[in-house]
Scaffold this motif. Sequence first.
Motif, PDB file in Angstrom:
ATOM      1  N   THR A  21       0.883  -1.053   0.104  1.00 56.30           N
ATOM      2  CA  THR A  21       0.090   0.075  -0.050  1.00 56.30           C
ATOM      3  C   THR A  21       1.011   1.233  -0.066  1.00 56.30           C
ATOM      4  N   ASP A  22       1.956   1.255   0.830  1.00 61.58           N
ATOM      5  CA  ASP A  22       2.810   2.426   0.963  1.00 61.58           C
ATOM      6  C   ASP A  22       3.474   2.644  -0.455  1.00 61.58           C
ATOM      7  N   ARG A  23       3.924   1.441  -0.979  1.00 57.05           N
ATOM      8  CA  ARG A  23       4.417   1.542  -2.382  1.00 57.05           C
ATOM      9  C   ARG A  23       3.478   2.106  -3.358  1.00 57.05           C
ATOM     10  N   LEU A  24       2.406   1.758  -3.523  1.00 51.35           N
ATOM     11  CA  LEU A  24       1.377   2.343  -4.291  1.00 51.35           C
ATOM     12  C   LEU A  24       0.956   3.809  -3.935  1.00 51.35           C
ATOM     13  N   LEU A  25       1.070   4.186  -2.655  1.00 60.55           N
ATOM     14  CA  LEU A  25       0.552   5.743  -2.561  1.00 60.55           C
ATOM     15  C   LEU A  25       2.108   6.487  -2.689  1.00 60.55           C
ATOM     16  N   THR A  26       2.988   6.041  -2.675  1.00 57.15           N
ATOM     17  CA  THR A  26       4.109   6.994  -3.029  1.00 57.15           C
ATOM     18  C   THR A  26       4.454   6.915  -4.380  1.00 57.15           C
ATOM     19  N   GLY A  27       4.171   5.779  -5.118  1.00 50.74           N
ATOM     20  CA  GLY A  27       4.283   5.792  -6.614  1.00 50.74           C
ATOM     21  C   GLY A  27       3.207   6.753  -7.108  1.00 50.74           C
ATOM     22  N   ALA A  28       2.115   6.780  -6.635  1.00 51.06           N
ATOM     23  CA  ALA A  28       1.141   7.751  -7.092  1.00 51.06           C
ATOM     24  C   ALA A  28       1.466   9.004  -7.062  1.00 51.06           C
TER      25      ALA A  28
END
Length: 198
Positions: A21-28
């Motif tokens: 989840t953290d990786r997706l939010l940071t990626g966004a």
Amino acid sequence: MTQELGRPGARLGRPRDAGLTDRLLTGALDLVAEVGLDRFNADALVTATGAGKAAVYRRWPNTEVLLAEALRRCHPVPAVPDTGSLRGDLVALLAPWTRAMDRDERALAAVVGQARHSEELRVGLQVAVVEPLDAAVTAVVDRHAARGHRVSDRQGALLRRLVLALWWDRSAADPAPRTAAEVGELVDRVLLPVVPVG
């Protein structure tokens, strides 16, 4: 910009892996800051992060909700030190304007226009910018009052509105860095006249 992610009846909003989840939010945030809102979508996010599309489907119903959650991680408003004067505190508040916009600021700037039409993005901006900026200006005004200067509620409210308006203008219209002298002049000519220093 909105891209529907879930299927009708699918269970949403239950992250299974906090790290992913953290990786997706940071990626966004990285992606929207780099390519802008028009080119931000789930396919681009999956490509950029290497995550599976199903991982995105399980967490957010659409890209606006995803991005709004990511925006809440942005912290563009600095902690304002007590410089001993109203002018010094306001200059410190606007200190980020003397450098190029960072990733968080670019991501926030990318959604300002669309936020007028999206409750999710509007709330994201409220949490990331409006509330912290309001708190910072309130703290600056309270310090000024504690130094023995009278500040009316109307004056404090006007100063908060002006600072927020200038913040949006920088984000949406004129992101180029200012010199320290230009920031000082902005404080002297636009902000200080609102609140008495004598």
